[in-house]
Design a protein around this motif. Structure first.
Motif, PDB file in Angstrom:
ATOM      1  N   UNK A  61      97.915 -24.082  -6.162  1.00 55.41           N
ATOM      2  CA  UNK A  61      98.619 -23.184  -6.936  1.00 55.41           C
ATOM      3  C   UNK A  61      97.655 -21.985  -7.099  1.00 55.41           C
ATOM      4  N   UNK A  62      96.315 -22.074  -6.835  1.00 60.53           N
ATOM      5  CA  UNK A  62      95.202 -21.154  -7.027  1.00 60.53           C
ATOM      6  C   UNK A  62      95.060 -20.180  -5.644  1.00 60.53           C
ATOM      7  N   UNK A  63      95.189 -18.802  -5.879  1.00 57.32           N
ATOM      8  CA  UNK A  63      95.179 -17.745  -4.726  1.00 57.32           C
ATOM      9  C   UNK A  63      94.017 -16.935  -4.897  1.00 57.32           C
ATOM     10  N   UNK A  64      93.115 -17.020  -4.041  1.00 53.03           N
ATOM     11  CA  UNK A  64      91.813 -16.086  -4.013  1.00 53.03           C
ATOM     12  C   UNK A  64      92.019 -14.976  -3.238  1.00 53.03           C
ATOM     13  N   UNK A  65      92.163 -14.024  -3.810  1.00 51.92           N
ATOM     14  CA  UNK A  65      92.580 -12.942  -3.172  1.00 51.92           C
ATOM     15  C   UNK A  65      91.374 -11.644  -2.969  1.00 51.92           C
ATOM     16  N   UNK A  66      90.178 -12.067  -3.710  1.00 52.90           N
ATOM     17  CA  UNK A  66      88.963 -11.202  -3.900  1.00 52.90           C
ATOM     18  C   UNK A  66      88.819 -10.641  -2.437  1.00 52.90           C
ATOM     19  N   UNK A  67      88.387  -9.404  -2.182  1.00 55.45           N
ATOM     20  CA  UNK A  67      88.073  -9.248  -0.700  1.00 55.45           C
ATOM     21  C   UNK A  67      89.308  -8.974   0.183  1.00 55.45           C
ATOM     22  N   UNK A  68      90.458  -9.132  -0.459  1.00 52.39           N
ATOM     23  CA  UNK A  68      91.551  -8.975   0.455  1.00 52.39           C
ATOM     24  C   UNK A  68      92.375  -7.898   0.000  1.00 52.39           C
ATOM     25  N   UNK A  69      93.026  -7.178   0.833  1.00 53.92           N
ATOM     26  CA  UNK A  69      94.072  -6.012   0.228  1.00 53.92           C
ATOM     27  C   UNK A  69      94.730  -6.287  -0.911  1.00 53.92           C
ATOM     28  N   UNK A  70      95.342  -7.619  -0.930  1.00 54.61           N
ATOM     29  CA  UNK A  70      96.241  -8.030  -1.966  1.00 54.61           C
ATOM     30  C   UNK A  70      95.319  -8.069  -3.452  1.00 54.61           C
ATOM     31  N   UNK A  71      94.168  -8.432  -3.254  1.00 54.90           N
ATOM     32  CA  UNK A  71      93.153  -8.757  -4.319  1.00 54.90           C
ATOM     33  C   UNK A  71      92.869  -7.137  -4.895  1.00 54.90           C
ATOM     34  N   UNK A  72      92.907  -6.062  -3.978  1.00 58.56           N
ATOM     35  CA  UNK A  72      92.571  -4.672  -4.456  1.00 58.56           C
ATOM     36  C   UNK A  72      93.763  -4.313  -5.048  1.00 58.56           C
ATOM     37  N   UNK A  73      94.822  -4.713  -4.692  1.00 62.05           N
ATOM     38  CA  UNK A  73      96.246  -4.139  -5.486  1.00 62.05           C
ATOM     39  C   UNK A  73      96.482  -4.756  -6.641  1.00 62.05           C
ATOM     40  N   UNK A  74      96.068  -6.030  -6.752  1.00 61.20           N
ATOM     41  CA  UNK A  74      96.366  -6.854  -8.127  1.00 61.20           C
ATOM     42  C   UNK A  74      94.968  -6.739  -8.947  1.00 61.20           C
ATOM     43  N   UNK A  75      93.955  -5.929  -8.442  1.00 58.73           N
ATOM     44  CA  UNK A  75      92.878  -5.825  -9.362  1.00 58.73           C
ATOM     45  C   UNK A  75      92.219  -7.262  -9.876  1.00 58.73           C
ATOM     46  N   UNK A  76      92.230  -8.344  -9.144  1.00 52.96           N
ATOM     47  CA  UNK A  76      91.854  -9.467  -9.382  1.00 52.96           C
ATOM     48  C   UNK A  76      91.205 -10.196  -8.137  1.00 52.96           C
ATOM     49  N   UNK A  77      90.444 -11.182  -8.643  1.00 52.18           N
ATOM     50  CA  UNK A  77      89.595 -11.879  -7.486  1.00 52.18           C
ATOM     51  C   UNK A  77      90.641 -13.220  -7.225  1.00 52.18           C
ATOM     52  N   UNK A  78      91.290 -13.610  -8.184  1.00 50.44           N
ATOM     53  CA  UNK A  78      92.036 -14.952  -8.100  1.00 50.44           C
ATOM     54  C   UNK A  78      93.198 -14.960  -9.005  1.00 50.44           C
TER      55      UNK A  78
END
Ligand SMILES: C[C@@H](c1ccc(Cl)cc1)n1cnc(-c2ccccc2)c1-c1c(C(=O)NCCN2CCN(C3CCCCC3)CC2)[nH]c2cc(Cl)ccc12
Length: 100
Positions: A61-78
């Motif tokens: 259930x944990x998403x680690x999106x830091x460093x990915x465009x998705x993380x940029x868009x969400x403004x989140x690391x995870x």
């Protein structure tokens, strides 16, 4: 008749147009075109997370999106898929209604 025309019009009304950064993410997950239903946007974002292996294999259930465009868009690391609020917040900023 009239109700059919209305149904068709409403059917179109629930289309949304992602802004470019979000559209690029959806297209990376296989999305075609420029307008989608919210359900399709969620499906392609889920596909993107899976294809890019952004979820934790053990805590799925944990998403680690830091460093990915998705993380940029969400403004989140995870984030956890159990708390969709940051995703809805991002969608509010990155979707415009595609109503004609
Ligand atoms: C309820 C739904 C959801 C939907 C929206 C939100 Cl804001 C939160 C939660 N959901 C529950 N788990 C996931 C999920 C978890 C890990 C990796 C990928 C998806 C999803 C997400 C879907 C999706 O379309 N889900 C279909 C069924 N999923 C079950 C989980 N399955 C994977 C779980 C990890 C292991 C491989 C299968 C994929 C199909 N779309 C999303 C998009 C984002 Cl920005 C974030 C999460 C999801």
């Amino acid at each position: 008749a009239a109700e059919n025309a209305c149904r068709i019009a409403l059917g179109q009304a629930n289309q949304v147009r992602p802004k470019l950064p979000l559209l690029k993410i959806l297209q990376a997950a296989g999305a075609q075109g420029e307008t989608f239903t919210l359900k399709e946007v969620m499906h392609y974002l889920g596909q993107y997370i899976m294809v890019r292996q952004l979820y934790d294999k053990r805590q799925q259930h944990m998403v680690y999106c830091g460093g990915d465009q998705l993380g940029e868009l969400l403004g989140l690391e995870s984030f956890s898929v159990k708390d969709p609020s940051p995703v809805y917040e991002m969608l509010k900023q990155n979707l415009t209604s595609a109503a004609v």
